[in-house]
Design a protein around this motif. Structure first.
Motif, short mmCIF file in Angstrom:
data_model
loop_
_atom_site.label_atom_id
_atom_site.label_comp_id
_atom_site.label_asym_id
_atom_site.label_seq_id
_atom_site.Cartn_x
_atom_site.Cartn_y
_atom_site.Cartn_z
N GLY A 76 135.10 -1.06 36.66
CA GLY A 76 135.36 -2.45 36.31
C GLY A 76 134.27 -3.38 36.82
N GLN A 77 133.80 -3.15 38.03
CA GLN A 77 132.72 -3.97 38.59
C GLN A 77 131.44 -3.79 37.79
N PHE A 78 131.16 -2.55 37.39
CA PHE A 78 129.97 -2.26 36.61
C PHE A 78 130.02 -3.00 35.28
N VAL A 79 131.14 -2.89 34.57
CA VAL A 79 131.28 -3.56 33.28
C VAL A 79 131.14 -5.06 33.43
N SER A 80 131.70 -5.61 34.51
CA SER A 80 131.61 -7.05 34.75
C SER A 80 130.17 -7.50 34.91
N VAL A 81 129.36 -6.71 35.61
CA VAL A 81 127.94 -7.06 35.80
C VAL A 81 127.20 -6.98 34.47
N VAL A 82 127.44 -5.92 33.70
CA VAL A 82 126.78 -5.78 32.40
C VAL A 82 127.17 -6.93 31.49
N LEU A 83 128.46 -7.30 31.49
CA LEU A 83 128.91 -8.40 30.66
C LEU A 83 128.24 -9.70 31.06
N ALA A 84 128.12 -9.94 32.36
CA ALA A 84 127.44 -11.15 32.83
C ALA A 84 125.99 -11.18 32.34
N ASP A 85 125.33 -10.02 32.38
CA ASP A 85 123.96 -9.93 31.88
C ASP A 85 123.88 -10.29 30.40
N ILE A 209 117.87 -5.23 21.89
CA ILE A 209 117.35 -6.52 22.35
C ILE A 209 117.86 -6.81 23.75
N TRP A 210 119.15 -6.58 23.96
CA TRP A 210 119.72 -6.82 25.29
C TRP A 210 119.03 -5.97 26.34
N ALA A 211 118.79 -4.69 26.04
CA ALA A 211 118.15 -3.80 27.01
C ALA A 211 116.76 -4.31 27.37
N ARG A 212 116.00 -4.75 26.38
CA ARG A 212 114.66 -5.27 26.63
C ARG A 212 114.72 -6.49 27.55
N GLU A 213 115.64 -7.40 27.23
CA GLU A 213 115.72 -8.63 28.01
C GLU A 213 116.31 -8.39 29.40
N ALA A 214 117.14 -7.36 29.55
CA ALA A 214 117.66 -7.01 30.87
C ALA A 214 116.53 -6.62 31.81
N GLN A 215 115.56 -5.92 31.25
CA GLN A 215 114.40 -5.56 32.05
C GLN A 215 113.54 -6.78 32.35
N ASN A 216 113.28 -7.60 31.34
CA ASN A 216 112.41 -8.76 31.51
C ASN A 216 113.03 -9.84 32.39
N THR A 217 114.36 -10.01 32.29
CA THR A 217 115.04 -11.10 32.99
C THR A 217 115.46 -10.72 34.39
N PHE A 218 116.02 -9.52 34.53
CA PHE A 218 116.61 -9.13 35.81
C PHE A 218 115.82 -8.04 36.54
N GLY A 219 114.96 -7.33 35.84
CA GLY A 219 114.25 -6.21 36.45
C GLY A 219 115.20 -5.13 36.94
N SER A 220 116.33 -4.99 36.23
CA SER A 220 117.39 -4.08 36.69
C SER A 220 117.28 -2.68 36.12
N ILE A 221 116.29 -2.47 35.24
CA ILE A 221 116.16 -1.18 34.58
C ILE A 221 115.42 -0.19 35.47
N GLU A 222 115.98 0.98 35.61
CA GLU A 222 115.37 2.04 36.41
C GLU A 222 114.78 3.12 35.50
N LYS A 223 113.96 3.97 36.07
CA LYS A 223 113.33 5.04 35.31
C LYS A 223 114.40 5.91 34.63
N GLY A 224 114.24 6.12 33.34
CA GLY A 224 115.17 6.97 32.59
C GLY A 224 116.30 6.21 31.94
N ASP A 225 116.46 4.91 32.25
CA ASP A 225 117.59 4.14 31.69
C ASP A 225 117.51 4.04 30.16
N PHE A 226 116.37 3.65 29.65
CA PHE A 226 116.24 3.51 28.20
C PHE A 226 116.51 4.85 27.51
#
Length: 286
Positions: A76-85, A209-226
């Motif tokens: 639930g916490q994970f989904v909440s963070v993704v939704l906020a993003d 588009i969301w995945a791209r902007e998640a990286q550009n905006t939050f820098g939250s993407i780790e190796k292998g995520d995409f």
């Protein structure tokens, strides 16, 4: 994906600690029809709203309140963070690319079964977006199904699922979803399926588009995520799911697109970051 300790969304409606709500259809798709929709949804993808939009339900509470485990809390916490993003990213994309204000969706967390204006939501139907109340319905146990049964592992695979369903809300906000479903309702089965495929592939592109902007905006993407997201898109292609169910793939029955199409359109959104790149309805070759 780096998500722990980050801001969550205030648009979560958590129903996991209440009794399950089961609806009895009194109009539209009901009885055996509902059972068929559940089976189709389990094997062919997520969004069941085109088949359930016209159903009306009566509800009754059933069973004991669901017990919330530590795993449930973390999911639930994970989904909440993704939704906020998604909320922050789509607010920016709407403003910058189309000069409009984005109104976020709510996301309903449930366990077992709950009721929506689009019909019953359950673990069997999978996550879906309901335009009737502009909410995404998600039983986080589906993440376990993805990992163990569908071969779509990793936290970013789960994030992709949320982003895909929010993609349907983006379509709804832009007026695309209502127009497409209106045409579907007046089309032959074959044409309706083709329109459904275009709806779903566009939602995949919007998730990109969301995945791209998640990286550009939050820098939250780790190796292998995409790669996790691309794999998830492949694992839930109609052809792959039908093979996994022991069936010969039947393209005329596809409603979400092939594995190749789903992953391709996700990558298009990921590479471009532009809404204009996600126009599946004008594409001659999906």
């Amino acid at each position: 994906m780096e998500w722990r300790g980050r801001r969550g969304s205030g648009n979560i409606e958590d129903r996991r600690g209440v009794r399950g709500v089961r609806g009895a259809s009194v109009g539209g798709v009901g009885g055996i029809g509902v059972i068929a929709v559940v089976v189709i949804g389990y094997f062919l993808g997520f969004d069941l709203t085109p088949l359930l939009n016209d159903s009306q339900t009566q509800t009754q509470q059933t069973g004991a309140p669901a017990q919330i485990t530590d795993a449930d809390k973390q999911a639930g916490q994970f989904v909440s963070v993704v939704l906020a993003d998604t909320e922050e990213i789509w607010a920016g994309v709407f403003k910058q690319q189309i000069g409009e204000t984005y109104t976020p969706a709510k996301l309903v967390l449930f366990k077992g079964v709950t009721q929506s204006p689009c019909g019953d939501a359950s673990g069997a139907t999978g996550p879906f977006y309901c335009p009737g109340d502009k909410k995404v319905y998600l039983d986080t146990d589906f993440f376990t199904t993805m990992s163990r049964q569908l071969g779509a592992e990793g936290d970013f695979a789960m994030a992709y699922v949320v982003a895909h369903e929010i993609g349907h809300h983006v379509q709804d906000e832009m007026g695309i979803l209502s127009q497409a479903n209106d045409v579907r309702g007046r089309s032959s089965e074959a044409d309706a399926n083709e329109i459904s495929v275009r709806i779903e592939l566009q939602a995949d592109c919007l998730a990109g588009i969301w995945a791209r902007e998640a990286q550009n905006t939050f820098g939250s993407i780790e190796k292998g995520d995409f790669e996790e997201a691309v794999n998830a898109a492949k694992q839930i292609g109609d052809d792959t799911l039908q093979r996994s169910a022991g069936r010969v793939p039947m393209p005329e029955s596809f409603t979400h697109g092939t594995s190749a199409q789903r992953s391709t359109w996700f990558v298009k959104g990921l590479n471009s970051g532009q809404l204009s790149a996600c126009d599946t309805f004008s594409a001659s070759n999906l």
